[in-house]
Scaffold this active site. Structure first.
Site, PDB file in Angstrom:
ATOM      1  N   GLU A 254      43.569  42.958  32.901  1.00 51.54           N
ATOM      2  CA  GLU A 254      44.028  42.366  31.642  1.00 51.54           C
ATOM      3  C   GLU A 254      45.514  42.643  31.577  1.00 51.54           C
ATOM      4  O   GLU A 254      45.918  43.794  31.436  1.00 51.54           O
ATOM      5  CB  GLU A 254      43.361  43.057  30.448  1.00 51.54           C
ATOM      6  CG  GLU A 254      41.856  42.965  30.417  1.00 51.54           C
ATOM      7  CD  GLU A 254      41.374  41.600  30.020  1.00 51.54           C
ATOM      8  OE1 GLU A 254      42.092  40.912  29.283  1.00 51.54           O
ATOM      9  OE2 GLU A 254      40.291  41.207  30.477  1.00 51.54           O
ATOM     10  N   CYS A 293      48.957  42.968  23.257  1.00 49.85           N
ATOM     11  CA  CYS A 293      48.869  41.999  24.348  1.00 49.85           C
ATOM     12  C   CYS A 293      48.590  40.603  23.823  1.00 49.85           C
ATOM     13  O   CYS A 293      48.903  39.613  24.469  1.00 49.85           O
ATOM     14  CB  CYS A 293      47.773  42.413  25.309  1.00 49.85           C
ATOM     15  SG  CYS A 293      46.200  42.670  24.490  1.00 49.85           S
TER      16      CYS A 293
END
Ligand code: NAP
Length: 684
Positions: A254, A293
């Protein structure tokens, strides 16, 4: 203070000086963290030998129940984590995402226990028919990998980052070594201390490395896994280590992504959607001081609304009070440390060469309740890229702080092109009520995104927001976002399981999988299954019922009771051009009559029937046909008591196979019953 690591069943103080962790508000030293002194070979071996073995001796159901206990326990201690979280510069609502969000994820994964079943493996999907006479079938099962997973996390979510990953590997039955970022590992460590002390999770299931973790992947083998959350640069470097490639070690990544928010052309200034959009963008820029993020980094708006958006967003951002999160007036806290402030500043300065700052000043901003020279603060910064198809900086450079770039677009196709220029993102939002715009965007942009939020007046009141991955839904994204998949309910659990296709006779596969496979042997007993308690029922226990011959009167009576007068049941003359040769019995009648045949009516351990899982009417039934039922215990699903005085019970799924005088199946269904346990003291 030296932060302790948890390795091979012991808390051990790190060796050497360690990385210095600072209070983001005051600049004071909190503790030091380091991996020095850790023996990774011994840790991975310990995890496999002790933790993995203990977890694999439990069923999915038991591990899910363990997660529930753990979630309740951590929930009762959470005040303490909020206090520590302030040190990282997080506000109360930032910490809510991290702490309550993490514990909530544990709860959600705990609930999967009912779906995953009470076996040490998971039976995946339906039986595959691979032979003509059904004496040879296939069934996938999934069993826990016999290795260890190393979770490497970014600094921004020290709790959620750990728990969203642990939820999946623990219920799957795989032990973990958790490696948070050394920048904020003091918060992760506080929670791991409580997890270990609680004794809820078996020894060896979790170990903790609070330091840099260099070399942590070197001793992994073919049954092990890695999950990584962090920058694309670090992720790519670790993923391409020869050792990872040679051993085919699954590596779920990720990484950073430049997420977009698009204002639809229908959401003009003055509409509710416009205001909702401005609010969402401001929230995503300032939550966690933009260190997310999923934060909105690129704001795309129709070119004729550009000025309005710039003004509205500027006004909204101007209300963001910055400072000590403990102060009630503060809406945005600090950046995590000095070097992160420097990285963000430098990237903004680099970008501002071609993309001017239109709101915010890196050097001039007010800080409430803290000393701006000691703490690590930055103001919200809005930049403007008037030529986003040519100037690609905004699509390439990530400023991991409260920074976002506004850009115009001309028509939905161009907006889609711009969104795709991020080269793969975790999420994007489109603010529109127009179905055509939303459909065009969703379909054309989907392959570049892990998640798409369609925001408007109707969805906004209950929207969970652009920035929040939900445990039930996939979190991840293609390309630059790392190409990984986390969460998504059972989806991420499967990362930790090996899928194996079992092939053999249905009777054998019934015994192995503990799920009745069509064609398997019937175990006919003297006692009707409705007279047996949950524990006493065996998979395959079958009743072959008495028979009933269908009459026209049955059809007419059922039509009267149900009100279903569909022509094929009621009008003999209407059947030309249909598949029916005569008046056909209602499928629901066939099923209802089947219940009349298989039910044992007297009061017994069966508490109730609560529905059907699958139901098919496979052959028309005409008056004169004689039906009977093969009624078989297909699967048992455990349930725990909801309270102490609850009745101990489980779910029993029965296969209802209705057949006619030729032996052909005319209807198949799975019915769900709730059955009392003989042992009322059973906790699980
Ligand atoms: P980072 O510098 O890439 O670090 C990520 C993790 O990797 C940290 O725990 C780091 O440890 C560790 N690491 C670095 N080198 C290593 C090595 N050789 N061996 C083992 N571990 C190593 O990222 P960050 O600065 O912590 O986080 C910010 C970035 O993460 C941003 O770019 C953000 O977009 C991204 N992010 C992505 C997601 C997502 O879900 N996609 C979520 C959050 C953040 P140390 O910190 O201890 O050195």
């Amino acid at each position: 203070m030296k932060l302790k690591n948890y390795a091979e069943g012991r808390w051990v103080e790190h060796k050497g000086y360690g990385f210095e962790q600072y209070n983001a508000i005051t600049g004071d030293l909190i503790s030091t963290a380091s991996s020095e002194g850790l023996d990774y070979e011994a840790m991975t071996d310990y995890a496999r030998r002790i933790g993995g073995k203990a977890l694999r001796s439990m069923t999915f159901y038991e591990r899910g129940f363990m997660l529930k206990k753990l979630a309740l326990h951590l929930d009762s201690l959470k005040k303490k984590y909020y206090q520590i979280s302030y040190l990282s510069g997080a506000t109360k609502s930032d910490s809510w995402v991290d702490i309550d969000g993490g514990i909530g994820t544990l709860f959600t994964y705990a609930s999967l226990r009912r779906q995953l079943g009470n076996q040490r493996f998971y039976v995946d999907g339906d039986t595959a028919k691979i032979s003509k006479n059904n004496t040879f079938v296939g069934q996938h099962i999934m069993s826990p990998k016999q290795g260890v997973v190393v979770h490497i996390n970014a600094f921004n979510f020290p709790i959620w980052g750990m728990l969203e990953k642990l939820s999946a590997n623990l219920i799957a039955g795989v032990p973990a070594i958790v490696k948070p970022s050394e920048i904020t590992s003091y918060l992760t460590q506080a929670m791991v201390e409580d997890i270990i002390a609680s004794g809820i999770v078996p020894e060896g299931a979790i170990q903790l490395d609070c330091g840099k973790g260099h070399g942590i992947l070197d001793t992994l083998g073919s049954q092990d896994l890695v999950t990584f959350t962090g920058s694309a640069t670090t992720g790519r470097m670790l993923k391409s280590l020869p050792h990872i490639i040679e051993n085919s070690i699954p590596f779920n990544m990720e990484a950073d992504s430049l997420n977009a928010a698009i204002l639809g052309e229908d959401s003009a200034p003055g509409t509710a959607n416009f205001d909702i959009f401005i609010k969402e963008v401001r929230r995503e820029m300032t939550t966690k001081a933009g260190q997310k993020c999923t934060a909105i980094r690129r704001i795309m708006v129709p070119e004729n609304y550009l000025e309005d958006v710039q003004i509205a967003l500027g006004k909204s951002l101007a209300q963001t009070t910055i400072g000590d999160p403990a102060n009630e007036k503060v809406r945005m806290g600090a950046i995590v440390n000095k070097s992160q402030v420097d990285v963000v500043r430098n990237r903004v300065l680099e970008m501002s060469q071609k993309t001017p700052i239109v709101f915010g000043d890196l050097d001039k901003f007010e800080v409430i309740g803290a000393d701006a020279n000691k703490g690590f603060f930055l103001p919200p910064i809005l930049m403007l890229n008037e030529n986003p198809l040519i100037n690609t900086d905004s699509h390439d450079i990530e400023c991991f702080g409260p920074v976002s770039t506004l850009m115009p677009y001309n028509g939905i196709e161009e907006a889609i092109t711009l969104a795709k220029m991020g080269k793969g993102s975790l999420v994007s939002t489109i603010a529109t009520s127009n179905v055509h715009i939303a459909t065009e965007y969703a379909i054309e942009a989907a392959s570049y995104h892990g998640r798409i939020l369609i925001l408007n007046e109707a969805s906004a009141p209950e929207s969970t927001g652009h920035g929040s991955p939900m445990p039930q839904l996939m979190h991840g994204g293609p390309g630059r976002a790392g190409g990984g998949e986390e969460l998504g309910g059972i989806g991420s659990v499967k990362h930790y399981l090996q899928r194996t296709a079992l092939q053999g006779h249905p009777s054998m596969l019934t015994e192995i999988t503990q799920r009745y496979q069509y064609g398997g042997v019937y175990k006919e007993k003297d006692v009707h299954p409705f007279r047996k308690y949950f524990e006493d029922l065996e998979i395959g226990d079958t009743v072959i019922t008495a028979k009933h011959t269908i009459t026209v009167a049955d059809i007419v009576n059922f039509a009267n009771v149900s009100g279903d007068n569909f022509y094929a049941h009621m009008d003999e003359t209407s059947l030309e051009g249909t598949t029916f040769e005569g008046r056909v019995a209602h499928g629901y009648f066939v099923l209802s009559k089947a219940a009349g045949l298989f039910v044992d009516a007297k009061k017994g351990p069966v508490l109730l029937n609560y529905g059907l899982d699958e139901c098919r009417f496979t052959k028309p039934v005409y008056p004169g046909a004689t039906i009977g039922v093969r009624f078989t215990v297909k699967e048992k699903v455990n349930q725990e008591k909801k309270s102490e005085d609850d009745v101990a019970k489980g779910i029993v799924k029965f296969l209802v196979d209705v057949y006619d005088e030729t032996g052909d199946t005319v209807a198949l269904a799975t019915i769900l019953t709730m059955v009392k346990k003989r042992n009322q003291e059973d906790e699980l």
